[in-house]
Design a protein around this motif. Structure first.
Motif, PDB file in Angstrom:
ATOM      1  N   THR A   1      -2.745  14.276  -5.138  1.00  0.00           N
ATOM      2  CA  THR A   1      -2.615  15.009  -3.950  1.00  0.00           C
ATOM      3  C   THR A   1      -3.543  14.465  -2.868  1.00  0.00           C
ATOM      4  OG1 THR A   1      -3.875  17.037  -4.719  1.00  0.00           O
ATOM      5  CG2 THR A   1      -1.611  17.092  -4.890  1.00  0.00           C
ATOM      6  N   THR A   2      -4.526  13.934  -3.215  1.00  0.00           N
ATOM      7  CA  THR A   2      -5.430  13.542  -2.231  1.00  0.00           C
ATOM      8  C   THR A   2      -6.088  12.176  -2.793  1.00  0.00           C
ATOM      9  OG1 THR A   2      -6.395  15.876  -1.966  1.00  0.00           O
ATOM     10  CG2 THR A   2      -8.005  14.190  -1.454  1.00  0.00           C
ATOM     11  N   LEU A   3      -6.257  11.417  -1.568  1.00  0.00           N
ATOM     12  CA  LEU A   3      -6.553  10.049  -1.599  1.00  0.00           C
ATOM     13  C   LEU A   3      -7.921   9.866  -0.727  1.00  0.00           C
ATOM     14  CD1 LEU A   3      -3.623   7.723  -1.705  1.00  0.00           C
ATOM     15  CD2 LEU A   3      -5.076   8.342  -3.587  1.00  0.00           C
ATOM     16  N   GLY A   4      -9.111   9.356  -0.889  1.00  0.00           N
ATOM     17  CA  GLY A   4     -10.010   8.953  -0.254  1.00  0.00           C
ATOM     18  C   GLY A   4     -10.034   7.444   0.318  1.00  0.00           C
ATOM     19  N   ILE A   5     -10.042   7.374   1.589  1.00  0.00           N
ATOM     20  CA  ILE A   5      -9.986   6.268   2.271  1.00  0.00           C
ATOM     21  C   ILE A   5     -11.238   5.480   2.753  1.00  0.00           C
ATOM     22  CG2 ILE A   5      -8.818   4.917   4.239  1.00  0.00           C
ATOM     23  CD1 ILE A   5      -6.392   7.053   3.915  1.00  0.00           C
ATOM     24  N   MET A   6     -11.492   4.508   2.556  1.00  0.00           N
ATOM     25  CA  MET A   6     -12.870   3.995   2.734  1.00  0.00           C
ATOM     26  C   MET A   6     -12.480   2.695   3.580  1.00  0.00           C
ATOM     27  SD  MET A   6     -16.186   3.064   0.475  1.00  0.00           S
ATOM     28  CE  MET A   6     -15.598   1.345  -0.141  1.00  0.00           C
TER      29      MET A   6
ATOM     30  N   ARG B   1     -14.541  -0.101  16.554  1.00  0.00           N
ATOM     31  CA  ARG B   1     -14.218   1.598  16.321  1.00  0.00           C
ATOM     32  C   ARG B   1     -12.712   1.499  16.231  1.00  0.00           C
ATOM     33  NH1 ARG B   1     -13.225   5.780  19.829  1.00  0.00           N
ATOM     34  NH2 ARG B   1     -13.902   7.644  18.793  1.00  0.00           N
ATOM     35  N   GLU B   2     -11.967   0.922  17.066  1.00  0.00           N
ATOM     36  CA  GLU B   2     -10.655   1.051  17.321  1.00  0.00           C
ATOM     37  C   GLU B   2      -9.874   0.566  16.204  1.00  0.00           C
ATOM     38  OE1 GLU B   2     -12.713  -0.420  19.702  1.00  0.00           O
ATOM     39  OE2 GLU B   2     -12.538   1.321  21.151  1.00  0.00           O
ATOM     40  N   GLY B   3     -10.377  -0.475  15.398  1.00  0.00           N
ATOM     41  CA  GLY B   3      -9.719  -1.325  14.404  1.00  0.00           C
ATOM     42  C   GLY B   3     -10.049  -0.339  13.235  1.00  0.00           C
ATOM     43  N   ARG B   4     -11.155   0.470  13.104  1.00  0.00           N
ATOM     44  CA  ARG B   4     -11.025   1.269  12.041  1.00  0.00           C
ATOM     45  C   ARG B   4     -10.218   2.640  12.147  1.00  0.00           C
ATOM     46  NH1 ARG B   4     -16.385  -0.099  12.924  1.00  0.00           N
ATOM     47  NH2 ARG B   4     -16.912   1.901  14.076  1.00  0.00           N
ATOM     48  N   ILE B   5     -10.019   3.112  13.401  1.00  0.00           N
ATOM     49  CA  ILE B   5      -9.040   4.122  13.589  1.00  0.00           C
ATOM     50  C   ILE B   5      -7.695   3.608  13.406  1.00  0.00           C
ATOM     51  CG2 ILE B   5      -8.178   5.679  15.634  1.00  0.00           C
ATOM     52  CD1 ILE B   5     -11.168   5.613  16.595  1.00  0.00           C
ATOM     53  N   ALA B   6      -7.298   2.360  13.770  1.00  0.00           N
ATOM     54  CA  ALA B   6      -5.759   1.954  13.410  1.00  0.00           C
ATOM     55  C   ALA B   6      -5.678   1.898  11.993  1.00  0.00           C
ATOM     56  CB  ALA B   6      -5.679   0.553  14.026  1.00  0.00           C
ATOM     57  N   ILE B   7      -6.720   1.677  11.242  1.00  0.00           N
ATOM     58  CA  ILE B   7      -6.397   1.453   9.675  1.00  0.00           C
ATOM     59  C   ILE B   7      -6.032   2.955   9.252  1.00  0.00           C
ATOM     60  CG2 ILE B   7      -7.707   1.142   7.247  1.00  0.00           C
ATOM     61  CD1 ILE B   7      -9.045  -1.043   8.796  1.00  0.00           C
ATOM     62  N   LEU B   8      -7.080   3.931   9.672  1.00  0.00           N
ATOM     63  CA  LEU B   8      -6.840   5.357   9.273  1.00  0.00           C
ATOM     64  C   LEU B   8      -5.435   6.039   9.766  1.00  0.00           C
ATOM     65  CD1 LEU B   8     -10.428   6.728   9.791  1.00  0.00           C
ATOM     66  CD2 LEU B   8      -9.329   6.235   7.679  1.00  0.00           C
ATOM     67  N   GLU B   9      -5.055   5.758  10.712  1.00  0.00           N
ATOM     68  CA  GLU B   9      -3.767   6.130  11.318  1.00  0.00           C
ATOM     69  C   GLU B   9      -2.560   5.436  10.636  1.00  0.00           C
ATOM     70  OE1 GLU B   9      -4.921   6.873  16.153  1.00  0.00           O
ATOM     71  OE2 GLU B   9      -4.211   4.847  15.576  1.00  0.00           O
ATOM     72  N   THR B  10      -2.648   4.274  10.278  1.00  0.00           N
ATOM     73  CA  THR B  10      -1.581   3.582   9.490  1.00  0.00           C
ATOM     74  C   THR B  10      -1.538   4.134   8.182  1.00  0.00           C
ATOM     75  OG1 THR B  10      -2.123   1.550  10.632  1.00  0.00           O
ATOM     76  CG2 THR B  10      -1.007   1.267   8.499  1.00  0.00           C
ATOM     77  N   SER B  11      -2.809   4.394   7.449  1.00  0.00           N
ATOM     78  CA  SER B  11      -2.829   5.228   6.175  1.00  0.00           C
ATOM     79  C   SER B  11      -2.094   6.403   6.062  1.00  0.00           C
ATOM     80  CB  SER B  11      -4.174   5.327   5.759  1.00  0.00           C
ATOM     81  OG  SER B  11      -5.015   4.031   5.519  1.00  0.00           O
ATOM     82  N   ALA B  12      -2.361   7.153   7.281  1.00  0.00           N
ATOM     83  CA  ALA B  12      -1.706   8.449   7.385  1.00  0.00           C
ATOM     84  C   ALA B  12      -0.325   8.618   7.537  1.00  0.00           C
ATOM     85  CB  ALA B  12      -2.491   9.398   8.546  1.00  0.00           C
ATOM     86  N   ARG B  13       0.228   7.287   8.353  1.00  0.00           N
ATOM     87  CA  ARG B  13       1.494   7.216   8.546  1.00  0.00           C
ATOM     88  C   ARG B  13       2.388   6.732   7.310  1.00  0.00           C
ATOM     89  NH1 ARG B  13       4.036   2.748   9.705  1.00  0.00           N
ATOM     90  NH2 ARG B  13       2.320   1.563  10.237  1.00  0.00           N
TER      91      ARG B  13
ATOM     92  N   ILE C   1       0.820  -1.040  -0.054  1.00  0.00           N
ATOM     93  CA  ILE C   1       0.040  -0.009   0.122  1.00  0.00           C
ATOM     94  C   ILE C   1       0.881   1.343  -0.019  1.00  0.00           C
ATOM     95  CG2 ILE C   1      -1.483   1.198   1.288  1.00  0.00           C
ATOM     96  CD1 ILE C   1      -3.027  -1.364   2.057  1.00  0.00           C
ATOM     97  N   ALA C   2       2.022   1.268   0.612  1.00  0.00           N
ATOM     98  CA  ALA C   2       2.980   2.460   0.772  1.00  0.00           C
ATOM     99  C   ALA C   2       3.513   2.875  -0.509  1.00  0.00           C
ATOM    100  CB  ALA C   2       3.923   2.153   1.826  1.00  0.00           C
TER     101      ALA C   2
END
Length: 56
Positions: free
Chosen positions: A29-34, A42-54, A16-17
């Motif tokens: 310049t922008t990707l939408g993450i679904m 909830r914690e799992g979804r947040i973890a996916i978003l945090e990993t994507s940002a990192r 993915i990186a």
């Protein structure tokens, strides 16, 4: 399946990186993450978003 593989950010973190960096090189310049139902807590979804940002 080829279309999904070619257009989706699917796979392990390294793949993915790499795909995200190729989008950036192409001028994106922008990707939408679904977040899928792969991790429905909830914690799992947040973890996916945090990993994507990192890695992005």
């Amino acid at each position: 399946m080829e279309f999904i593989d070619a257009t989706g950010l699917i796979g392990d973190e390294a793949r993915i990186a790499l795909r995200m960096s190729r989008y950036a090189e192409a001028g994106t310049t922008t990707l939408g993450i679904m977040v899928s139902a792969a991790d429905t807590t909830r914690e799992g979804r947040i973890a996916i978003l945090e990993t994507s940002a990192r890695i992005g």
